[in-house]
Each structure stands twice: as structure tokens, then as C-alpha cells.
Design a protein around this motif. Structure first.
Motif, PDB file in Angstrom:
ATOM      1  N   UNK A 102      23.131  -7.749   5.378  1.00 27.79           N
ATOM      2  CA  UNK A 102      23.115  -9.187   5.654  1.00 27.79           C
ATOM      3  C   UNK A 102      24.502  -9.692   6.027  1.00 27.79           C
ATOM      4  N   UNK A 103      25.522  -9.220   5.321  1.00 31.20           N
ATOM      5  CA  UNK A 103      26.888  -9.653   5.624  1.00 31.20           C
ATOM      6  C   UNK A 103      27.355  -9.125   6.984  1.00 31.20           C
ATOM      7  N   UNK A 104      26.971  -7.891   7.305  1.00 33.87           N
ATOM      8  CA  UNK A 104      27.314  -7.357   8.631  1.00 33.87           C
ATOM      9  C   UNK A 104      26.678  -8.195   9.736  1.00 33.87           C
ATOM     10  N   UNK A 105      25.425  -8.561   9.524  1.00 34.52           N
ATOM     11  CA  UNK A 105      24.733  -9.392  10.522  1.00 34.52           C
ATOM     12  C   UNK A 105      25.405 -10.771  10.625  1.00 34.52           C
ATOM     13  N   UNK A 106      25.768 -11.326   9.472  1.00 33.78           N
ATOM     14  CA  UNK A 106      26.460 -12.620   9.455  1.00 33.78           C
ATOM     15  C   UNK A 106      27.763 -12.527  10.252  1.00 33.78           C
ATOM     16  N   UNK A 107      28.550 -11.491   9.979  1.00 37.18           N
ATOM     17  CA  UNK A 107      29.844 -11.341  10.661  1.00 37.18           C
ATOM     18  C   UNK A 107      29.663 -11.138  12.163  1.00 37.18           C
ATOM     19  N   UNK A 108      28.672 -10.341  12.543  1.00 37.25           N
ATOM     20  CA  UNK A 108      28.418 -10.117  13.969  1.00 37.25           C
ATOM     21  C   UNK A 108      28.016 -11.418  14.649  1.00 37.25           C
ATOM     22  N   UNK A 109      27.140 -12.182  14.015  1.00 33.41           N
ATOM     23  CA  UNK A 109      26.689 -13.445  14.587  1.00 33.41           C
ATOM     24  C   UNK A 109      27.841 -14.446  14.666  1.00 33.41           C
ATOM     25  N   UNK A 150      30.185   2.057   8.016  1.00 32.49           N
ATOM     26  CA  UNK A 150      31.558   2.071   8.525  1.00 32.49           C
ATOM     27  C   UNK A 150      31.567   2.066  10.054  1.00 32.49           C
ATOM     28  N   UNK A 151      30.616   2.776  10.659  1.00 33.97           N
ATOM     29  CA  UNK A 151      30.507   2.755  12.126  1.00 33.97           C
ATOM     30  C   UNK A 151      30.211   1.337  12.613  1.00 33.97           C
ATOM     31  N   UNK A 152      29.271   0.665  11.946  1.00 34.86           N
ATOM     32  CA  UNK A 152      28.941  -0.715  12.327  1.00 34.86           C
ATOM     33  C   UNK A 152      30.144  -1.633  12.143  1.00 34.86           C
ATOM     34  N   UNK A 153      30.881  -1.422  11.065  1.00 39.98           N
ATOM     35  CA  UNK A 153      32.047  -2.256  10.777  1.00 39.98           C
ATOM     36  C   UNK A 153      33.146  -2.038  11.806  1.00 39.98           C
ATOM     37  N   UNK A 154      33.330  -0.792  12.234  1.00 37.69           N
ATOM     38  CA  UNK A 154      34.335  -0.509  13.267  1.00 37.69           C
ATOM     39  C   UNK A 154      33.950  -1.173  14.586  1.00 37.69           C
ATOM     40  N   UNK A 155      32.651  -1.136  14.929  1.00 36.49           N
ATOM     41  CA  UNK A 155      32.189  -1.818  16.139  1.00 36.49           C
ATOM     42  C   UNK A 155      32.477  -3.318  16.042  1.00 36.49           C
ATOM     43  N   UNK A 156      32.302  -3.851  14.865  1.00 35.54           N
ATOM     44  CA  UNK A 156      32.503  -5.270  14.634  1.00 35.54           C
ATOM     45  C   UNK A 156      33.970  -5.653  14.788  1.00 35.54           C
ATOM     46  N   UNK A 157      34.849  -4.792  14.325  1.00 36.29           N
ATOM     47  CA  UNK A 157      36.281  -5.109  14.349  1.00 36.29           C
ATOM     48  C   UNK A 157      36.915  -4.881  15.719  1.00 36.29           C
ATOM     49  N   UNK A 158      36.241  -4.148  16.592  1.00 38.74           N
ATOM     50  CA  UNK A 158      36.800  -3.894  17.940  1.00 38.74           C
ATOM     51  C   UNK A 158      36.309  -4.892  18.948  1.00 38.74           C
TER      52      UNK A 158
END
Length: 158
Positions: A102-109, A150-158
Motif C-alpha cells: 500500500x505504501x509503495x502504491x501511495x509513493x508511486x501515485x 527492493x526492485x519496486x523501490x529502486x524503480x520508484x527512486x529512479x
């Protein structure tokens, strides 16, 4: 009136019949919206965690679409409200994987949101705090899940 401890409540509930327990649950659900939402999750949605996550993600998307973008003040208020709801839904589940998703989705959005959050310090700080929280929660998960997230988080940070 002073509330008793959870241990005392548990001991008392052990002495009640099934019928009395059902009445107590129904009565409890009438008092607060959160109680009713928790009971709904436990009774209807807890068996299908992925369906629950998708439902919450759709709600998050709908809430982001209704944000008043006239000023950053309104955006900040709405983003905080969305984050409060995410925390509440994650508490219902008690699963760290659900909270991370949920937090990953929130951050991406939030990252994709227009106008950009990079123009506002408060929104950027909210975003960065959630990234730190995701990393902290990920550290407690299984290695395979850590790798995937971690892969999703790296995509988010780039």
C-alpha cells in the motif's frame, strides 16, 4: 469510566456464550465506523488479502483523483488524509506485506501526481518519510519478498 486492560477483557470474554459474544460484536459495530470496517475486513476480506489490497489501491487512486489542486495547502491536507487511511487499512490487516504494498502504491501515485510534489518541501518530506518507513518494514520481511519490494523501490527512486 476507566477502560480495563485487554487481558481483563479477554478473561471476561472466555466466560461468555457464543450468542452473547455475537451480541457484543454487533453492539460494538454500531458505535464507531472503524469498528464496523474492522469487522468487515475480518469477516469478508481477510481470506483474500490480494483482493483487499487491490480494493484499497483503487480507493487510493479515487482519492488522489478528487484532490483539489488549486493550491499546495489543499494537496497537503488531502495527501495526509490518504496516508491516514492507508495506515488504518494496514492496521486492519496486520500483515507487513500489505502495508509495504500500500505504501509503495501511495509513493508511486504521489510521485506521478500533477502538479509535481518536488515544488513543495512538505510533500517531498512526506514522500521521503514513507520511503524510509518502507525500507524499515522491508527489513523485517523474508529475503525473497525483500528482493521483490527492493526492485519496486529502486524503480520508484529512479
Amino acid at each position: 469510566m476507566k477502560a480495563v486492560s485487554v487481558v481483563t477483557i479477554k478473561k471476561e470474554l472466555q466466560h461468555r456464550s457464543t450468542e452473547e459474544l455475537m451480541e457484543l460484536c454487533l453492539r460494538l459495530s454500531k458505535f464507531k465506523k472503524e469498528n464496523k470496517e474492522l469487522l468487515t475486513y475480518l469477516l469478508f476480506e481477510s481470506h483474500d488479502e490480494s483482493g483487499y489490497i487491490e480494493t484499497v489501491k483503487q480507493e487510493i487512486n479515487e482519492q488522489f483523483e478528487t484532490i483539489n489542486t488549486d493550491s499546495y495547502f489543499y494537496i497537503k491536507k488531502s495527501v495526509r488524509k490518504i496516508l491516514r487511511n492507508i495506515k488504518k487499512y494496514a492496521r486492519y490487516s496486520l500483515k507487513k506485506e500489505t502495508e509495504v504494498e500500500l505504501l509503495l502504491h501511495f509513493c508511486q501515485t504521489l510521485k506521478d501526481f500533477e502538479p509535481s510534489i518536488k515544488r513543495n518541501v512538505t510533500l517531498t518530506n512526506i514522500y521521503e518519510r514513507q520511503i524510509v518507513l518502507i525500507r524499515k518494514i522491508m527489513a523485517t520481511l523474508h529475503e525473497d519478498l525483500q528482493y521483490d519490494y527492493n526492485l519496486e523501490l529502486e524503480d520508484l527512486e529512479n
